[in-house]
Design an enzyme around this catalytic site. Structure first.
Site, PDB file in Angstrom:
ATOM      1  N   SER A   7      -5.980  16.398  27.781  1.00 49.04           N
ATOM      2  CA  SER A   7      -5.352  17.711  27.601  1.00 49.04           C
ATOM      3  C   SER A   7      -6.177  18.660  26.740  1.00 49.04           C
ATOM      4  CB  SER A   7      -3.970  17.548  26.962  1.00 49.04           C
ATOM      5  OG  SER A   7      -4.084  16.893  25.717  1.00 49.04           O
ATOM      6  N   ASP A  16       1.576  23.243  19.927  1.00 50.40           N
ATOM      7  CA  ASP A  16       2.692  22.300  20.039  1.00 50.40           C
ATOM      8  C   ASP A  16       2.356  21.103  19.152  1.00 50.40           C
ATOM      9  OD1 ASP A  16       1.024  20.563  21.466  1.00 50.40           O
ATOM     10  OD2 ASP A  16       1.961  20.940  23.405  1.00 50.40           O
ATOM     11  N   HIS A  56      -1.283  19.795  20.156  1.00 51.46           N
ATOM     12  CA  HIS A  56      -2.400  20.617  20.647  1.00 51.46           C
ATOM     13  C   HIS A  56      -2.603  21.893  19.843  1.00 51.46           C
ATOM     14  CE1 HIS A  56      -0.818  18.289  24.154  1.00 51.46           C
ATOM     15  NE2 HIS A  56      -2.102  17.990  24.258  1.00 51.46           N
TER      16      HIS A  56
END
Ligand SMILES: *[C@@H]1O[C@H](CO)[C@@H](O)[C@H](O)[C@H]1NC(C)=O
Length: 352
Positions: free
Chosen positions: A37, A327, A330
């Site tokens: 990610s 978040d 991240h």
């Protein structure tokens, strides 16, 4: 509304100036991305997994305020690095049906959020394993040779910058959260197990024609808001064990960089380490204009990511540029930009 695109403009300028000052000696034809990610620009949108981010408020500071499947409020390092080489401002995801080979000729992303070096890590959230990312890359090579012609395609593939950014999930989503690998390996053995996969992967890329490879290191993963929230005994400070493991693994990747540069003729591997700059940002946030480091912007800031970070939370912050993390797992776009700048300095030095 004045989004923080405004506040990061000077940083983007700095990034571009850095490249100009390097006189673009480092010629890069395309950016080709593998990993998790930290660099996924939307591949998970196309697969069956619960790990997604193609809904609001993800992407609210992206061009057009559009959620894309990037795990951030805006762009991620793959995008900034592409832009700084004068290529696309955003790197298209290979599995996004909106793009085709003409878009991928200057950059393509095979990364999948939630994946790791270890195939059992990608199984945890049923995302794309690293070996499958490589299969997609081979398919891309064939498509590129048809599209550009063999000679030009070969040139593009050998002058491209390959980014690899993964490993965090192997520890946090696999080793420390499921029992399989922990019953098989000590943490030290597991690091060597992953390192071997990393080395094999670089060798495969090399044999397929890659010459410039950025081998990404781990962040201080004990300082991710999710890990802090779980660190109740430690007063919600950074998890020291996780940070130590990240530092140990990074030292091994650094040694691997040196080894690969010796063993493979005319390869150029650079170890891109986000750890020191991210740790500095977390220790001295005000130097970078940040106000909050321990909590994320989205929702309560402690544990939400993916579907838990959604537009129904009344707590999501209004200005993400004050936050290091978007978040619970991240970074914000601004953090991504600062990290990209620091990584790029090293890449340019090495490629000169
Ligand atoms: C392109 O690269 C492939 C794979 O390395 C090689 O087999 C082929 O001969 C090359 N073609 C040209 C025209 O350079």
């Amino acid at each position: 509304m004045a989004r923080f695109d405004e506040s990061i403009r000077p940083l983007i300028l700095a990034l571009v100036l850095l490249l100009l000052s390097a006189k673009l000696d480092a010629k890069v034809s395309a950016i080709i991305v593998f990993g998790d990610s930290s660099v996924d620009t939307g591949n998970n949108n196309a697969i069956s997994t619960i790990l997604k981010s193609n809904f609001e408020p993800y992407g609210r500071d992206f061009e057009g305020g559009r959620p894309t499947g990037r795990f951030s409020n805006g762009r991620i390092p793959a995008d900034f690095i592409s832009q700084s080489f004068g290529l696309k401002e955003t790197v298209p995801a290979y599995l996004d049906p909106a793009y085709g080979i003409s878009d991928f000729a200057t950059g393509v992303c095979f990364a999948s959020a939630g994946t790791g070096y270890d195939t059992s890590t990608s199984d945890v959230l049923s995302v794309i394993p690293l070996w499958k990312e490589l299969e997609y890359y081979k398919e891309y090579q064939s498509r590129l040779r048809i599209y550009l012609g063999e000679r030009k395609a070969n040139e593009t593939l050998s002058e491209a910058l390959y980014l690899m950014s993964l490993g965090t999930n192997d520890f946090l989503e696999n080793y420390y959260t499921t029992s399989g690998r922990r019953s098989q390996f000590t943490i030290e053995q597991y690091q060597f197990f992953l390192l071997k996969i990393a080395k094999d992967f670089v060798q495969k890329l090399y044999s397929l024609g890659a010459r410039k490879i950025s081998l990404g290191g781990l962040p201080p993963m004990g300082c991710l808001p999710l890990e802090r929230a779980a660190n109740i005994m430690g007063g919600n400070g950074c998890n020291k064990e996780y940070n130590n493991v990240a530092a140990q693994f990074n030292a091994k990747l650094k040694a691997l960089e040196i080894q690969l540069n010796k063993e493979l003729p005319s390869i150029n591997v650079v170890f891109s380490d986000p750890f020191p700059i991210l740790q500095q940002i977390i220790k001295k946030p005000s130097l970078y204009g940040f106000e909050v480091t321990s909590m994320a912007c989205c929702a309560t800031g402690s544990f939400e990511m993916g579907y838990m970070c959604n537009r129904f939370s009344p707590f999501t912050c209004s200005d993400a540029s004050k936050y290091v993390f978007w978040d619970s797992f991240h970074p914000t776009e601004k953090t991504n930009l600062i990290i990209s700048y620091h990584l790029l300095k090293r890449v340019l030095n090495q490629f000169r």
